[in-house]
Design a protein around this motif. Sequence first.
Motif, short mmCIF file in Angstrom:
data_model
loop_
_atom_site.label_atom_id
_atom_site.label_comp_id
_atom_site.label_asym_id
_atom_site.label_seq_id
_atom_site.Cartn_x
_atom_site.Cartn_y
_atom_site.Cartn_z
N ARG A 168 -21.56 24.95 -5.50
CA ARG A 168 -21.34 25.98 -6.49
C ARG A 168 -21.37 27.33 -5.80
O ARG A 168 -22.09 27.52 -4.82
N ALA A 169 -20.59 28.26 -6.33
CA ALA A 169 -20.51 29.58 -5.73
C ALA A 169 -21.88 30.23 -5.71
O ALA A 169 -22.64 30.17 -6.69
N GLN A 195 -11.98 25.40 -7.54
CA GLN A 195 -13.22 26.06 -7.91
C GLN A 195 -13.35 26.21 -9.43
O GLN A 195 -12.41 26.58 -10.11
N ASP A 225 -16.37 27.74 -12.01
CA ASP A 225 -17.71 28.33 -12.13
C ASP A 225 -18.14 28.46 -13.59
O ASP A 225 -18.99 29.29 -13.93
N SER A 254 -20.29 27.88 -16.63
CA SER A 254 -21.71 27.54 -16.75
C SER A 254 -22.12 27.62 -18.21
O SER A 254 -21.49 28.31 -19.02
#
Length: 295
Positions: free
Chosen positions: A201-202, A228, A230, A232
């Motif tokens: 994760r980034a 990717q 992200d 959340s």
Amino acid sequence: MDSLAASSSSAASSSSSPPPPPFTDPPNYAFPHHRLRRTLRNPDKQPIVLVACGSFSPVTFLHLRMFEMAVDYVRQNTDFEIVGGYLSPVSDQYKKPGLLSAHHRVNMCTLAAEQTSTWLMVDPWEAFQSYQRTAVVLDHFDHEINTCLGGVATADGVRKPVRPMLLAGSDLIATMGEPGVWSEPDLEHILGRYGVLTVERAGADMDQAIDSLARWRHNIHLIHQLIQNDVSSTKVRLFLRRGLSVRYLLPAPVVDYIEENGLYKDDGPTTSASSGAVTAEREKAAEREKGKVAP
């Protein structure tokens, strides 16, 4: 054969009734195994089940996508064979902002698993009781699948124990690499006995985390995100509080459930798990029980 395989194999091969479980089950609990594949496709592979522990408040497409990334990784890089996947929502007694009651979180996870997947399941064992450490949750899966169900079989009938493995984002592994956050016995139990598949994760410094967990490196499998994502739960809750659309960030049945029940309009005390709230003293005790060593 390692200690896990030895103990599980012994339990799986026993023809007598399994001993009483060393766990406390929630009322009316039954372990879900309707999608657990009971026969190995390749008898030379080690059967595993993926277990994702978390708040799932709410469950997102990234939570589900992690399982699919793990399938690709396992097929291409390991000698494992996945026979099942589970979401295990955390107990209400693990209070944090945005944590709805277990009732809603389990319902949302069930909708996501049953209506968007053919192999994922939701185990409510952790959700509907006092807080359980991750190590204990993995022991629970080991007990249910290997002792109670007898593991899985090869095509010619040979019984094999199933190894539960934690599936998590790399941010969790980063916390495992921080001194004093997780107890050493729990790290040994989770990473040494079972192992983890971790999705990058980034923002998570995986190199430093893995260096600090070097003794278990053979049991830590890092999965790179080729696309990717992200998304959340925190960002989704923020969108919902602002009245913004979250469609195509979450499975449609989960979005419908949130709208029908008016969830996440406010992340204050009324929408946290107030029904299972504990006092400050009990919350600290629960944290220590989870495996954190700080008093």
